[in-house]
Motif scaffolding. Structure first.
Motif, PDB file in Angstrom:
ATOM      1  N   LEU A  79       0.809  -1.209   0.000  1.00 13.97           N
ATOM      2  CA  LEU A  79       0.000   0.000   0.000  1.00 13.97           C
ATOM      3  C   LEU A  79       0.848   1.266   0.000  1.00 13.97           C
ATOM      4  CD1 LEU A  79      -2.703  -1.051   2.603  1.00 13.97           C
ATOM      5  CD2 LEU A  79      -2.966  -0.914   0.134  1.00 13.97           C
ATOM      6  N   GLY A  80       2.157   1.053   0.104  1.00 15.37           N
ATOM      7  CA  GLY A  80       3.048   2.204   0.103  1.00 15.37           C
ATOM      8  C   GLY A  80       3.014   2.984   1.393  1.00 15.37           C
ATOM      9  N   ARG A  81       2.525   2.338   2.430  1.00 12.40           N
ATOM     10  CA  ARG A  81       2.457   2.995   3.730  1.00 12.40           C
ATOM     11  C   ARG A  81       3.748   2.787   4.481  1.00 12.40           C
ATOM     12  NH1 ARG A  81      -3.003   1.195   5.881  1.00 12.40           N
ATOM     13  NH2 ARG A  81      -1.732  -0.519   6.612  1.00 12.40           N
ATOM     14  N   GLU A  82       3.977   3.648   5.441  1.00 11.83           N
ATOM     15  CA  GLU A  82       5.163   3.437   6.270  1.00 11.83           C
ATOM     16  C   GLU A  82       4.903   2.277   7.206  1.00 11.83           C
ATOM     17  OE1 GLU A  82       7.992   5.726   9.472  1.00 11.83           O
ATOM     18  OE2 GLU A  82       6.178   6.687   8.729  1.00 11.83           O
ATOM     19  N   PHE A  83       5.862   1.399   7.281  1.00 18.45           N
ATOM     20  CA  PHE A  83       5.680   0.235   8.136  1.00 18.45           C
ATOM     21  C   PHE A  83       6.210   0.511   9.526  1.00 18.45           C
ATOM     22  CE2 PHE A  83       7.350  -3.835   9.821  1.00 18.45           C
ATOM     23  CZ  PHE A  83       6.126  -4.428  10.020  1.00 18.45           C
ATOM     24  N   ARG A  84       5.326   0.348  10.514  1.00 15.55           N
ATOM     25  CA  ARG A  84       5.782   0.576  11.877  1.00 15.55           C
ATOM     26  C   ARG A  84       5.854  -0.743  12.607  1.00 15.55           C
ATOM     27  NH1 ARG A  84       1.611   4.573  12.951  1.00 15.55           N
ATOM     28  NH2 ARG A  84       2.036   4.432  15.189  1.00 15.55           N
ATOM     29  N   VAL A  85       7.035  -1.004  13.148  1.00 17.82           N
ATOM     30  CA  VAL A  85       7.310  -2.317  13.720  1.00 17.82           C
ATOM     31  C   VAL A  85       6.495  -2.562  14.978  1.00 17.82           C
ATOM     32  CG1 VAL A  85       9.082  -3.755  14.761  1.00 17.82           C
ATOM     33  CG2 VAL A  85       9.615  -2.392  12.751  1.00 17.82           C
ATOM     34  N   LEU A  86       6.446  -1.546  15.841  1.00 13.98           N
ATOM     35  CA  LEU A  86       5.842  -1.785  17.151  1.00 13.98           C
ATOM     36  C   LEU A  86       4.366  -2.195  17.117  1.00 13.98           C
ATOM     37  CD1 LEU A  86       7.645   0.742  19.502  1.00 13.98           C
ATOM     38  CD2 LEU A  86       7.857  -1.752  19.395  1.00 13.98           C
ATOM     39  N   PRO A  87       3.520  -1.488  16.383  1.00 16.83           N
ATOM     40  CA  PRO A  87       2.118  -1.921  16.345  1.00 16.83           C
ATOM     41  C   PRO A  87       1.960  -3.342  15.802  1.00 16.83           C
ATOM     42  CG  PRO A  87       2.342   0.252  15.401  1.00 16.83           C
ATOM     43  CD  PRO A  87       3.727  -0.261  15.603  1.00 16.83           C
ATOM     44  N   ALA A  88       2.772  -3.644  14.789  1.00 16.39           N
ATOM     45  CA  ALA A  88       2.701  -4.989  14.214  1.00 16.39           C
ATOM     46  C   ALA A  88       3.080  -6.033  15.249  1.00 16.39           C
ATOM     47  CB  ALA A  88       3.626  -5.093  13.004  1.00 16.39           C
ATOM     48  N   LEU A  89       4.135  -5.718  15.988  1.00 20.31           N
ATOM     49  CA  LEU A  89       4.582  -6.641  17.035  1.00 20.31           C
ATOM     50  C   LEU A  89       3.510  -6.774  18.109  1.00 20.31           C
ATOM     51  CD1 LEU A  89       8.340  -6.055  17.902  1.00 20.31           C
ATOM     52  CD2 LEU A  89       7.239  -8.151  17.149  1.00 20.31           C
ATOM     53  N   ALA A  90       2.917  -5.645  18.457  1.00 23.44           N
ATOM     54  CA  ALA A  90       1.908  -5.643  19.515  1.00 23.44           C
ATOM     55  C   ALA A  90       0.720  -6.500  19.117  1.00 23.44           C
ATOM     56  CB  ALA A  90       1.456  -4.219  19.785  1.00 23.44           C
ATOM     57  N   LYS A  91       0.393  -6.426  17.846  1.00 26.18           N
ATOM     58  CA  LYS A  91      -0.740  -7.205  17.342  1.00 26.18           C
ATOM     59  C   LYS A  91      -0.482  -8.703  17.529  1.00 26.18           C
ATOM     60  CE  LYS A  91      -3.813  -6.786  13.428  1.00 26.18           C
ATOM     61  NZ  LYS A  91      -3.895  -6.373  12.027  1.00 26.18           N
ATOM     62  N   GLY A  92       0.754  -9.084  17.182  1.00 25.68           N
ATOM     63  CA  GLY A  92       1.124 -10.492  17.343  1.00 25.68           C
ATOM     64  C   GLY A  92       1.127 -10.905  18.803  1.00 25.68           C
ATOM     65  N   LEU A  93       1.674 -10.022  19.625  1.00 23.82           N
ATOM     66  CA  LEU A  93       1.782 -10.343  21.058  1.00 23.82           C
ATOM     67  C   LEU A  93       0.406 -10.453  21.705  1.00 23.82           C
ATOM     68  CD1 LEU A  93       4.840  -8.219  22.190  1.00 23.82           C
ATOM     69  CD2 LEU A  93       4.639 -10.708  22.195  1.00 23.82           C
ATOM     70  N   LYS A  94      -0.513  -9.648  21.203  1.00 22.49           N
ATOM     71  CA  LYS A  94      -1.862  -9.656  21.746  1.00 22.49           C
ATOM     72  C   LYS A  94      -2.483 -11.042  21.579  1.00 22.49           C
ATOM     73  CE  LYS A  94      -5.551  -6.248  21.611  1.00 22.49           C
ATOM     74  NZ  LYS A  94      -6.080  -5.181  20.764  1.00 22.49           N
TER      75      LYS A  94
END
Lengths: 538, 241
Positions: free
Chosen positions: A131-146
């Motif tokens: 999508l050409g969006r900036e990838f932010r590591v922390l939210p992605a990680l948080a999603k997995g951790l959740k």
């Protein structure tokens, strides 16, 4: 990989220098995740761990179960032993380190396979780049951790975690957590599991009952506390009152605290009546839950049992054909299950002593319950209805092409449809019987021969003798075997290495390893011949 | 194609089985078929299918059955769709025509024993052959393959009754001296005329000297059987083929 790096480097240019360190960490994390996600070996390992922990049809899971159950029981035994005896050092070490260590590993593995965090992470990343969006590591990680956290707060996971705790020695209180190891048994014994499952089906009723019980109990407790706090030496606090109320309502009645005033006795009488009513209600709820479920539980057992075998038959329809089929066997030395839609026919089958369940074989779920990966499954479509038989055939072939299908067709015209549906063998009982009838009318004498051979009568049975590597037959020629002596006729030889059937073999035909000799003769002659010919081996 | 002296065939019932049997018989060239039906619909179906020799009657009534012109060597075949009716019919027919051959088709084990008790000379179970075939499919793949050779469309193998002609070289020969294998066929038994046309399997330890007029049963490829039938007409055995 190059693609990702180039994108990252583009990202990098736009970032400030102070972020460089974080960037490099993130960069590494992403590269690592992508690499892991692409690794076939990692996936394979994951799958295998998942399989052994969660797939009940995996034969290896049995051994793991037994091992864990042993650990649990030994650990509990040690706790009981410890009450009166000093523990020998090895027992202590075994209990603290070994058992806990295994449980810890188990817990970590379960946590690991509970959700695929790497994959989600990479997908998130791919989505962002797409999508050409900036990838932010922390939210992605948080999603997995959740997701992992969600797993961690399931009752089973909490029990697993608590079961590791007793390893922490300084806190003796934690010893009681050994009991959680006992609860771990829940996971490893199916019957307890099913018990819980059945009860959880009646969750609503039981919960209502519990609330009612709590309400009555609290009312009784408050009443007795208010009425007898000063007069009764046993009741000094609200806790005493609740304790008395529960003991009374459950009809246990220790008698260590008893009401002294008339009003108190009246309250006791009322809550005793409530208690009796509620206990009988609870019992009936549980019993009805079981009687409702017993049927399915039994069926599940049968299906599980059959799934363990290497080879089994699924017989769809219990009609005359199926009955006749069973009569072919002196004793049933194979695994099978009869499925029939009609409860009456299933009842009949059960009455005749066969395993049968009420189920519709044309439904996908019905056949999908059977383990087609580890066992060789043959489906026999024996219902009277061609449409249904074809549907079952398609259903079976759809689930796994490996399933062998033997189908009964109503008439010659429909055979092509069965072929197209993928049936391996097609039976035409009506046509066959008509042909036999015609033979009986036209050639009454020869009918006997044909009937005997085709319906497998004892007087002229066709049978196969396999040439074993150590048997008498190996390396012999047809002329070397005195068939006349055995009162047998050799009909043919299946040459296994050429995969060819020789009808009426030449006297010079050599019998080699794994060849199959087709003979005809009286049943007794055949069994005698078989006995002699494989004497050395068997 | 009918062996020996045979009369006509009287088929009772033109339902799901009757139809099949009647058509098979017709294909095999048997003309003297009398169809008897009690159901109007089936009766008209029989007429449509070209069986002009058909009668509609209530078969539960003995008076009707008596009226059928049954010759002494007629074969009575009971193929009613309803099991109960079939048993009843066999019982009536046996009472009226005790000397005729009564055949019946049964679709269950219970019906088979009842039909036999009612006096049917031969009872064919609808499922026994098919059930054995499933057994073979599961346990004996080679046997299945071989037996399929009889029934599949190209008729790889077949059964054949072979009459020993006059002046054949087989005349006066002992069975164990004959090498059937060199003709590519397998001898499986013979029909004993003395024992009332019963079939005897070779596997029961048959010892017999062949005479002209004897009937032997062989299996093999059709061409081989044809060739064998030609060869045995010769008074002398040819040396080698």
């Amino acid at each position: 990989m190059l693609h990702i790096r180039s994108i990252l480097s583009i990202f990098g240019k736009y970032r400030e220098k102070s972020k460089k360190l974080i960037d490099s960490v993130e960069h590494r994390l992403i590269t690592w995740a992508v690499r892991l996600d692409n690794s076939q070996r990692y996936k394979e390992l994951r799958k295998r761990v998942d399989d052994i922990l969660n797939n009940p049809s995996n034969p290896k899971k049995r051994y793991l179960d037994i091992f864990i159950i042993f650990l649990i029981i030994s650990s509990v035994f040690i706790m009981i032993y410890e009450v009166k005896h000093p523990l020998p050092l090895w027992m202590d070490i075994y209990d603290i380190y070994f058992v806990s260590f295994i449980f810890l590993i188990e817990y970590i593995l379960r946590l690991w396979i509970s959700s695929d965090m790497t994959n989600e992470f990479v997908q998130e990343y791919n989505k962002a780049t797409f999508l050409g969006r900036e990838f932010r590591v922390l939210p992605a990680l948080a999603k997995g951790l959740k997701k992992k956290l969600k797993f961690m707060i399931t009752p089973a996971a909490i029990i697993d975690l608590l079961a590791i705790l007793p390893a922490y020695r300084p806190l003796r209180v934690l010893r009681i957590f050994v009991l959680f190891r006992f609860l771990k048994l829940l996971r490893y014994t199916r019957s307890i599991n099913q018990f819980v499952e059945v009860l959880s089906n009646k969750r609503f009723e039981l919960l209502t009952l519990l609330l009612l019980l709590l309400f009555v109990m609290m009312t009784g407790a408050i009443a007795i506390y208010v009425l007898e706090d000063m007069r009764n030496p046993g009741i000094n606090s609200m806790f005493d009152a609740i304790y008395w109320s529960l003991v009374t309502i459950s009809t246990v009645g220790y008698g260590d605290i008893s009401p002294v005033s008339d009003m108190g006795r009246v309250i006791a009488m009322i809550i005793i009546l409530f208690g009796i009513a509620m206990i009988s209600f609870a019992t009936s709820v549980i019993v009805s839950a079981f009687s409702e479920k017993l049927h399915t539980l039994k069926e599940e057992r049968i299906v599980d049992e059959i799934n363990k075998s290497e080879e089994f038959l699924i017989i769809c329809g219990y009609g005359q054909m199926t009955k006749m089929f069973f009569r072919q066997f002196n004793e049933i030395d194979f695994k099978y299950i009869i499925l029939d839609k009609s409860p009456e026919r299933v009842k009949e089958a059960l009455h005749d002593g066969y395993d049968a369940i009420v189920d519709d074989a044309s439904r996908h779920e019905t056949l999908a319950r059977f383990d087609t990966n580890n066992s060789r499954v043959t489906v026999m479509c024996m219902t009277h209805d061609d449409v249904e038989n074809i549907y079952i055939t398609l259903n079976a072939k759809n689930i796994s092409p490996k399933i062998k299908v033997i189908a009964r067709a109503g008439s010659e015209n429909i055979v092509n449809k069965y072929r197209r549906a993928g049936a391996d063998h097609i039976l035409l009982p009506n046509e066959t019987a008509s042909t036999m009838m015609a033979v009986a009318i036209m050639r009454p004498t020869m009918y006997k021969a044909i009937d005997a051979i085709f319906s497998g009568k004892n007087v002229a049975m066709l049978d196969e003798v396999i040439v074993h590597s150590h048997g008498h037959l190996l390396g012999k020629k047809i002329k070397d075997i005195d068939f006349k002596h055995f009162k047998l006729i050799p009909i043919g030889v299946q040459k296994q290495n050429e995969n060819r059937f020789i009808f009426n073999p030449d006297p010079e035909t050599l019998l080699e390893h794994r060849d199959v000799l087709l003979i005809i003769g009286d049943k007794r002659s055949i069994s005698y011949f078989k006995e002699i010919s494989c004497k050395d081996r068997c | 194609m009918i062996d020996g002296k045979h009369g006509g065939v009287i088929l009772f019932g033109y339902g799901k089985f009757g139809r099949n049997v009647a058509q098979t018989l017709k294909r095999e060239g048997i003309e003297s078929i009398l169809l008897i039906e009690s159901d109007r619909e089936n009766y008209s179906k029989a007429l449509q299918d070209g069986f002009s020799n058909a009668k509609l009657m209530d078969i539960t009534d003995d008076a009707n059955l008596e009226k059928i012109a049954v010759a002494e060597d007629d074969q009575l075949v009971c193929l009613m769709d309803d099991d109960h009716l079939n048993v009843f019919l066999v019982l009536s027919l046996k009472a009226l025509y005790p000397h005729n051959n009564v055949l019946a088709l049964s679709d269950s084990i219970h019906a088979t024993s009842k039909l036999k008790m009612a006096g049917a000379n031969k009872v064919i179970d609808l499922y026994s052959v098919s059930a054995n075939r499933i057994y073979n499919i599961l346990r004996k793949p080679i046997t299945t393959h071989f037996l399929d050779g009889f029934t599949n469309s190209n008729h790889e193998y077949s059964f054949r009754e072979i009459h020993i002609p006059e002046n054949s070289f087989l005349h006066e020969k002992r069975l164990e001296d004959i090498d059937f294998r060199r003709y590519g066929i397998i001898f499986i038994g013979m029909i004993d005329v003395e024992l009332g046309n019963s079939f005897i399997f070779v596997t029961t330890g048959l010892e017999h000297k062949l005479d002209a007029g004897d009937v032997i049963v062989c299996i093999g490829h059709s061409e081989d059987l044809d060739r064998f039938e030609e060869i045995i007409k010769e008074p002398e055995e040819e040396c080698r083929i």
